[in-house]
Design an enzyme around this catalytic site. Structure first.
Site, PDB file in Angstrom:
ATOM      1  N   GLY A   1       0.818  -1.212   0.000  1.00 32.19           N
ATOM      2  CA  GLY A   1       0.000   0.000   0.000  1.00 32.19           C
ATOM      3  C   GLY A   1       0.843   1.248   0.000  1.00 32.19           C
ATOM      4  N   ASN A   2       0.204   2.386   0.224  1.00 30.50           N
ATOM      5  CA  ASN A   2       0.935   3.654   0.297  1.00 30.50           C
ATOM      6  C   ASN A   2       0.294   4.557   1.345  1.00 30.50           C
ATOM      7  OD1 ASN A   2      -1.082   5.526  -1.085  1.00 30.50           O
ATOM      8  ND2 ASN A   2      -0.834   3.928  -2.637  1.00 30.50           N
ATOM      9  N   ARG A   3       0.881   5.711   1.558  1.00 30.39           N
ATOM     10  CA  ARG A   3       0.490   6.567   2.680  1.00 30.39           C
ATOM     11  C   ARG A   3      -0.580   7.600   2.340  1.00 30.39           C
ATOM     12  NH1 ARG A   3       4.033   5.522   6.679  1.00 30.39           N
ATOM     13  NH2 ARG A   3       6.103   4.757   6.051  1.00 30.39           N
ATOM     14  N   SER A   4      -1.240   7.478   1.211  1.00 25.60           N
ATOM     15  CA  SER A   4      -2.244   8.482   0.858  1.00 25.60           C
ATOM     16  C   SER A   4      -3.410   8.459   1.857  1.00 25.60           C
ATOM     17  CB  SER A   4      -2.769   8.231  -0.549  1.00 25.60           C
ATOM     18  OG  SER A   4      -3.774   9.174  -0.847  1.00 25.60           O
TER      19      SER A   4
ATOM     20  N   ALA B   1      -3.663   7.829  -5.136  1.00 23.29           N
ATOM     21  CA  ALA B   1      -2.318   7.279  -5.311  1.00 23.29           C
ATOM     22  C   ALA B   1      -2.493   5.819  -5.738  1.00 23.29           C
ATOM     23  CB  ALA B   1      -1.534   7.371  -4.003  1.00 23.29           C
TER      24      ALA B   1
END
Ligand code: C5P
Length: 224
Positions: free
Chosen positions: A29-32, A96
């Site tokens: 995943g990512n930090r959005s 994102a």
């Protein structure tokens, strides 16, 4: 409201960050946070638009008046955005999207074993923003009328942004300078919006709602 200058318009906003499953319990995943996309959805509702918000893994209250479509992965986000975009006046890709996903997902939780773990092989996700532009060109250039991308850049912000706008064939590209406590998960944002005609509109550091309103101003200008 702000004069209802988006009344009668249908806009699609993607928000949040995709998750690419490794196994039933793990993902890449990512930090959005989804804050910027949700601000775009709220301000568009306030300006009279019919809003479809394609939301990927966001822990924020649903904006009142927006049609919510919840997705998890890039594949699901692509399906949802392309379907909603078909007759949209504007599509704003604030999400994102993971560039890669695991080639295969294990159907069962991967076990810890004495041996070294297997590598996770990745494959490219489709570029949804670029696909929107290609689909529009193939369809005679009408829908969606305005395509907006976001880009987070750490260096050579303007040059990289300009190249990205051209590569992806979008009408507007909102380029964020990341780092220095800006952008991810913070209520404030600072950006430059690049246009397909070569203009650049600077948006000073401020609430994500202010940036959203500038984006909608630029979108409204491009609508027939
Ligand atoms: O190439 P980059 O990830 O920097 O581009 C960011 C922009 O492209 C964002 O608007 C994002 O939503 C969109 N994007 C996309 N599909 C991808 C990757 C990014 O639509 N696979």
């Amino acid at each position: 409201g702000r004069g209802g200058d988006l009344a009668g318009r249908h806009v699609v906003v993607s928000a949040g960050g995709t998750r690419e499953a490794i196994d039933p319990v793990r993902f890449i995943g990512n930090r959005s946070s989804g804050l910027q996309g949700y601000a775009l959805a709220r301000t568009a509702v306030a300006r009279g638009a019919e809003v479809t918000l394609v939301s990927a893994n966001v822990a924020l209250p649903d904006p009142a008046g927006a049609k919510m479509v919840r997705v998890e992965s890039a594949t699901q986000l692509r399906e949802a955005v392309l379907a909603a975009a078909e007759h949209a006046d504007a599509v704003v890709m604030a999400a994102a999207v993971a560039d890669f996903r695991p080639v295969r997902q294990s159907g069962t939780k991967i076990k810890k074993s004495a041996a070294e773990p297997d590598p996770i092989h990745l494959t490219k996700n489709p570029d949804i923003l670029a696909e929107l532009g290609e689909t529009r060109r193939a369809g005679g250039g009408t829908y969606p009328r305005v395509i907006v991308g976001f880009a987070a850049e750490t260096d050579d912000v303007l040059a990289n942004g300009r190249a990205k706008l051209e590569r992806k064939g979008c009408d507007l590209l909102v380029v964020n300078q990341v780092g220095e406590n800006l952008a991810f998960g913070t209520p404030d944002n600072a950006a430059v919006v690049l246009t397909a005609e070569g203009e650049s509109v600077e948006i000073p550091r401020g609430p994500k709602e202010d940036l959203a309103d500038v984006v909608w101003n630029l979108v409204v200008r491009r609508l027939p």
